[in-house]
Design an enzyme around this catalytic site. Sequence first.
Site, PDB file in Angstrom:
ATOM      1  NE  ARG A 217       7.404  -7.024  -1.056  1.00  0.00           N
ATOM      2  CZ  ARG A 217       6.205  -6.631  -1.477  1.00  0.00           C
ATOM      3  NH1 ARG A 217       5.525  -7.377  -2.325  1.00  0.00           N
ATOM      4  NH2 ARG A 217       5.686  -5.485  -1.069  1.00  0.00           N
TER       5      ARG A 217
ATOM      6  CD  GLU B  49      -1.041 -25.711 -14.219  1.00  0.00           C
ATOM      7  OE1 GLU B  49      -0.701 -25.548 -15.408  1.00  0.00           O
ATOM      8  OE2 GLU B  49      -0.728 -26.711 -13.563  1.00  0.00           O
TER       9      GLU B  49
ATOM     10  CG  HIS C 232       1.010 -18.194 -13.099  1.00  0.00           C
ATOM     11  ND1 HIS C 232      -0.092 -19.017 -13.205  1.00  0.00           N
ATOM     12  CD2 HIS C 232       1.095 -17.847 -11.794  1.00  0.00           C
ATOM     13  CE1 HIS C 232      -0.627 -19.171 -12.002  1.00  0.00           C
ATOM     14  NE2 HIS C 232       0.063 -18.470 -11.136  1.00  0.00           N
TER      15      HIS C 232
ATOM     16  CE  LYS D  99       2.180 -24.406  -5.121  1.00  0.00           C
ATOM     17  NZ  LYS D  99       1.186 -24.912  -4.172  1.00  0.00           N
TER      18      LYS D  99
ATOM     19  CD  GLU E 188       2.386 -25.263  -0.271  1.00  0.00           C
ATOM     20  OE1 GLU E 188       2.622 -24.537   0.689  1.00  0.00           O
ATOM     21  OE2 GLU E 188       1.959 -24.852  -1.367  1.00  0.00           O
TER      22      GLU E 188
ATOM     23  CB  SER F 117      -8.524 -12.422  -8.158  1.00  0.00           C
ATOM     24  OG  SER F 117      -7.555 -13.229  -8.796  1.00  0.00           O
TER      25      SER F 117
END
Length: 747
Positions: free
Chosen positions: A15, A658, A687, A114, A597, A425
């Site tokens: 990464r 979203e 984001h 996506k 997805e 979160s």
Amino acid sequence: MKTSIIGFPRIGENRELKFATEKYFRKELTIDELETFSKELRQKHWELIKNSGVEGIPSNDFSLYDTTLDAAYLLNIIPKEVTELNLSESEKYFALARGYQGEKGDIKARPMKKWFNTNYHYIVPKFEKETNIFVSGDKIFKEYQEAKNLGINTRPVIVGPFTLLQLSEFAPGVDRAVVAEKLTDAYKEILQRLSELGAEWIQLDEPSLVKDLTFEELQEFKAIYQVLLADSTINVLLQTYFGDIRDAYETVINLPFAGVGLDFIEGRKTLELVKQGFPQDKVLFAGVVNGKNIWRNNYQQTIEVLKQVEQEKLVLTTSCSLLHVPFTTENETFSTEIKQHFAFAKEKLTELAELAAILANTDESLKANQKLFAESRFTENRTVQEKIKALTAADYVRKPVFEERVDVQKTAFNFPVLPTTTIGSFPQTREVKQTRARYKRQEISEETYDQFIAQQINEWIEWQEQIGLDVLVHGEFERNDMVEYFGQNLSGYLFSKNGWVQSYGTRGVKPPIIWGDVAREKPITVKWSAYAQKQTDKIVKGMLTGPVTILNWSFPREDISLKDSTLQIALAIQEEVLDLEKNGVRVIQIDEAALREKLPLRKTDWYSEYLDWSIPAFRLVHSKVQATTQIHTHMCYSEFTDIIPAIDQMDADVISFEASRSNLAILDELKQQNFKTAVGPGVYDIHSPRIPAVEEIKQTIGKILAKVPLEKVWINPDCGLKTRGIPETTASLTNMTEAVKQIREEL
């Protein structure tokens, strides 16, 4: 037999690109230093591919954020609000991706969606009346020349003009036909300039061809390429992936492409189409190595497919870009018995080379591969299999019906109008990550670790109470990832050490691997959810990941159906839901962020191949809870407007979407479809690092209330907050609750 790949992971073996780019964001690297680093990383990847024996090496598949954004930027498709600010080129580029908030202005990031049926996200381009399309950048040319200077003549890659049109947003009054014409002229210049630099091939990615296409769309595609290919001095490879091109096949093979790339993995009709006839003067790039999953290729099966392809000009390639799989298995600690079943990006290069050698009768690897697939891989869980067989229609139905539950829950909870919450979160700070890692390495005791997690929960519960949130969350500090955390607590899963895959920008995910039958052996989330609820008189949500998302964000098995694998997970999560309920958790959020997805790209296949089992799988998870338990779910960064009826059939009590980057576009469809479920459209974009002002959030809520009844609206950010910093998180949520407070007073 030649070999090629469509694209390669750009994040690096460890990464490296992520960490370098984030240093640039923190102003620890200059843009020149970042570009120098990127150049070195590209060179390393080109050399690796070359040394593997793969001949067809792509360039311009590298990006600092997103290749669709790169294409738009190359062609000057930049919104007016960005061009009007006095920003540097790098600031403009990243403003489109992440937004910009500073002394030069305040800009929201472009919408992010996506990439077809993957967990990769692209930045949506926008054509405005002021958009002046021309080749304004040099990235594609520069990177081709970089490789050429190394003695590697690459095949430059760029998203094709038809797909770029299909994926873009058009401002009111913009004539698509005019845009298509100007876009074609710009692409024609790209082809010409690459030819002058010495490029022999260019790859134009047109995955939109695998979707249902109208007559008008096919005519647009044909018109673009008739002009683009006329008098072309460079070989053009039309590359498709993620399915077959049954609607466009005849059109494609009758256009003067030098090569056509077809997906033999997800393209169910690809072999049938090719057997009906493929021009012998074109090169067929056969995508026979799976670019989306991590299992070894079954050479015998692949050879049997290729034997049916009577094509002299044949190149073996991957089904799609290797962007969607981890870099290499070399850094993994699996036993040899397990690792031999996996092929990440680097290993797939070897698979291509071995397949080519087998077909040329110069390699013995076929025997070893046949032996691998002849052996039994794991022990079945008969108990789980019997539970699946015993399921009946009643197991998928929650009682009482939705309308009755609304009244029951209104009395049970007595929430104020516009109840506020977050998606789950809170920021995963360096301290949180380091403490979790130390505990995993057994450097600290479980008692010390539990004290740390409890302290984090206590502090954030108190803070949420202070700003006035109505439904709180415990913050998920004990969790590394919303899917990996659950997989680590379920049997049947394996976890890589370094199996990172790019999701968007610098964000990577490490999908777990479904190795065998899945079962829950002990409670997973009950401990900390129940603890958090005891710290406050307010409701604290229990946070779970839904079965479809766990499946879709894992590398799935290929020996059983996706349906059966998902139902196994659903039964495990159902047990967790019921345990939370028993332990006093009254609101439970079961996230299905990735529901769309694996939705087939063709609408005609949506229900028969996916929705008919994925929606019931979600209902199975919560079908046994009491009417006084409120079920929430969350979905993000996909186009959900066209499956609204199916989402309503999930029978949740509240669904958060979203919606901020897409400018609340989903609300019109909710209204039109008479959506019954209460909704929480995200009122700001997490984001992006920018902080929304109180007035901005009030305006957003006003737009929501204009289309959704007040009693059905929840207020929340558009996604979880673990990737954000504490200052921007607290500032944004404080502004959100203040905006709601002011609106309540006005109401």
